[in-house]
Design a protein around this motif. Sequence first.
Motif, short mmCIF file in Angstrom:
data_model
loop_
_atom_site.label_atom_id
_atom_site.label_comp_id
_atom_site.label_asym_id
_atom_site.label_seq_id
_atom_site.Cartn_x
_atom_site.Cartn_y
_atom_site.Cartn_z
N GLU A 132 0.83 -1.20 0.00
CA GLU A 132 0.00 0.00 0.00
C GLU A 132 0.87 1.26 0.00
N ALA A 133 0.22 2.36 -0.40
CA ALA A 133 0.81 3.69 -0.28
C ALA A 133 0.21 4.35 0.95
N VAL A 134 1.03 4.67 1.94
CA VAL A 134 0.55 5.31 3.16
C VAL A 134 0.26 6.78 2.89
N ASP A 135 1.17 7.44 2.17
CA ASP A 135 0.97 8.80 1.70
C ASP A 135 1.81 8.97 0.45
N GLU A 136 2.04 10.21 0.03
CA GLU A 136 2.69 10.45 -1.26
C GLU A 136 4.14 10.02 -1.31
N ASP A 137 4.79 9.84 -0.17
CA ASP A 137 6.18 9.39 -0.19
C ASP A 137 6.49 8.27 0.79
N THR A 138 5.46 7.60 1.29
CA THR A 138 5.63 6.48 2.20
C THR A 138 4.90 5.27 1.66
N PHE A 139 5.61 4.15 1.53
CA PHE A 139 5.05 2.97 0.89
C PHE A 139 5.40 1.72 1.69
N VAL A 158 8.69 2.07 3.77
CA VAL A 158 9.76 2.86 3.16
C VAL A 158 9.33 4.31 3.05
N ASP A 159 10.15 5.22 3.57
CA ASP A 159 9.94 6.66 3.44
C ASP A 159 11.00 7.23 2.51
N PHE A 160 10.59 7.74 1.36
CA PHE A 160 11.54 8.35 0.44
C PHE A 160 11.86 9.77 0.88
N ASN A 161 13.15 10.08 1.04
CA ASN A 161 13.57 11.42 1.42
C ASN A 161 13.68 12.35 0.23
N GLY A 162 14.03 11.80 -0.92
CA GLY A 162 14.18 12.61 -2.12
C GLY A 162 15.38 12.15 -2.94
N GLY A 163 15.64 12.87 -4.01
CA GLY A 163 16.75 12.51 -4.88
C GLY A 163 17.31 13.72 -5.60
N GLY A 164 18.52 13.58 -6.09
CA GLY A 164 19.20 14.65 -6.81
C GLY A 164 20.66 14.30 -6.98
N ARG A 165 21.39 15.15 -7.66
CA ARG A 165 22.80 14.89 -7.87
C ARG A 165 23.60 15.32 -6.65
N ASN A 166 24.36 14.39 -6.10
CA ASN A 166 25.21 14.66 -4.94
C ASN A 166 26.47 15.37 -5.43
N PHE A 167 26.69 16.61 -4.95
CA PHE A 167 27.82 17.38 -5.46
C PHE A 167 29.17 16.78 -5.05
N LEU A 168 29.18 15.97 -3.98
CA LEU A 168 30.44 15.37 -3.54
C LEU A 168 30.84 14.20 -4.44
N PHE A 176 16.51 7.18 1.39
CA PHE A 176 15.27 6.84 2.09
C PHE A 176 15.56 6.18 3.43
N ALA A 177 14.52 6.20 4.26
CA ALA A 177 14.56 5.52 5.55
C ALA A 177 13.51 4.41 5.50
N ALA A 178 13.77 3.32 6.21
CA ALA A 178 12.83 2.21 6.21
C ALA A 178 12.84 1.55 7.58
N ASN A 179 11.75 0.89 7.89
CA ASN A 179 11.70 0.12 9.13
C ASN A 179 10.85 -1.12 8.93
N ALA A 180 11.13 -2.13 9.72
CA ALA A 180 10.41 -3.40 9.64
C ALA A 180 10.47 -4.06 11.00
N THR A 181 9.48 -4.88 11.29
CA THR A 181 9.49 -5.69 12.51
C THR A 181 9.11 -7.13 12.16
N PHE A 182 9.70 -8.06 12.88
CA PHE A 182 9.35 -9.47 12.70
C PHE A 182 9.74 -10.24 13.96
N ASN A 183 9.18 -11.42 14.12
CA ASN A 183 9.53 -12.28 15.25
C ASN A 183 10.70 -13.18 14.86
#
Length: 215
Positions: A132-139, A158-168, A176-183
Amino acid sequence: MMTTMFRKYRSAAMLLAGSALLVSCDRLVSPDFNTEVAELRGGAYTLDKDHASLVWKISHLGFSTYVGRFNDFDATLDFDPENVENSSLEVIVDTTSIDVNNPTFAEDLQGDDWFDVANFPQAIFRTTRFVEAVDEDTFVFEGDLTLLGNTGPVQMTVDFNGGGRNFLTRRYTLGFAANATFNRSDFGLDNMVAFGVGDEIELDINVEFQESSDE
């Protein structure tokens, strides 16, 4: 009186100018940074290991949350920004790289009572379906986790933070950041569960991916 007022106005002006400079510098650092998922570049991505962390958390007898990490893991991402549900991810974790800031206990965790790294040196996660899509940038995606030779379903948010060219690095980058839980007992990792050491494992993941074809 006038001198005091002038100093206050000058300080305020300097503060505003500094803020504007910081904003403009941010744009210079990543001039094409975009947080709109649909505007990001699709394709194959590989993990930037220098900017990746995989942290796990577990209850310790109810007294505290015990925190550890895996220092060595790799991942590939096939990203479709226009149809996020078609994106796929594979993560391979080197379980020998477990780190709990206690070398003696880390060695114990590598043993056959726990992760048994001699026989199962890797844990693997592969997405299998879009949930599912939780909101426009969380899936939410579901995938198969293979741990200790056992495979079972695990959901990852998964939460997408964004994208672009890294100048470094001069590479187009997604973050992105993500989290999961399991037994853990579902995968045969059940040592000390009966004595109050938590069964549920929480994963906290923060990563950057670099476009594979970008030179």
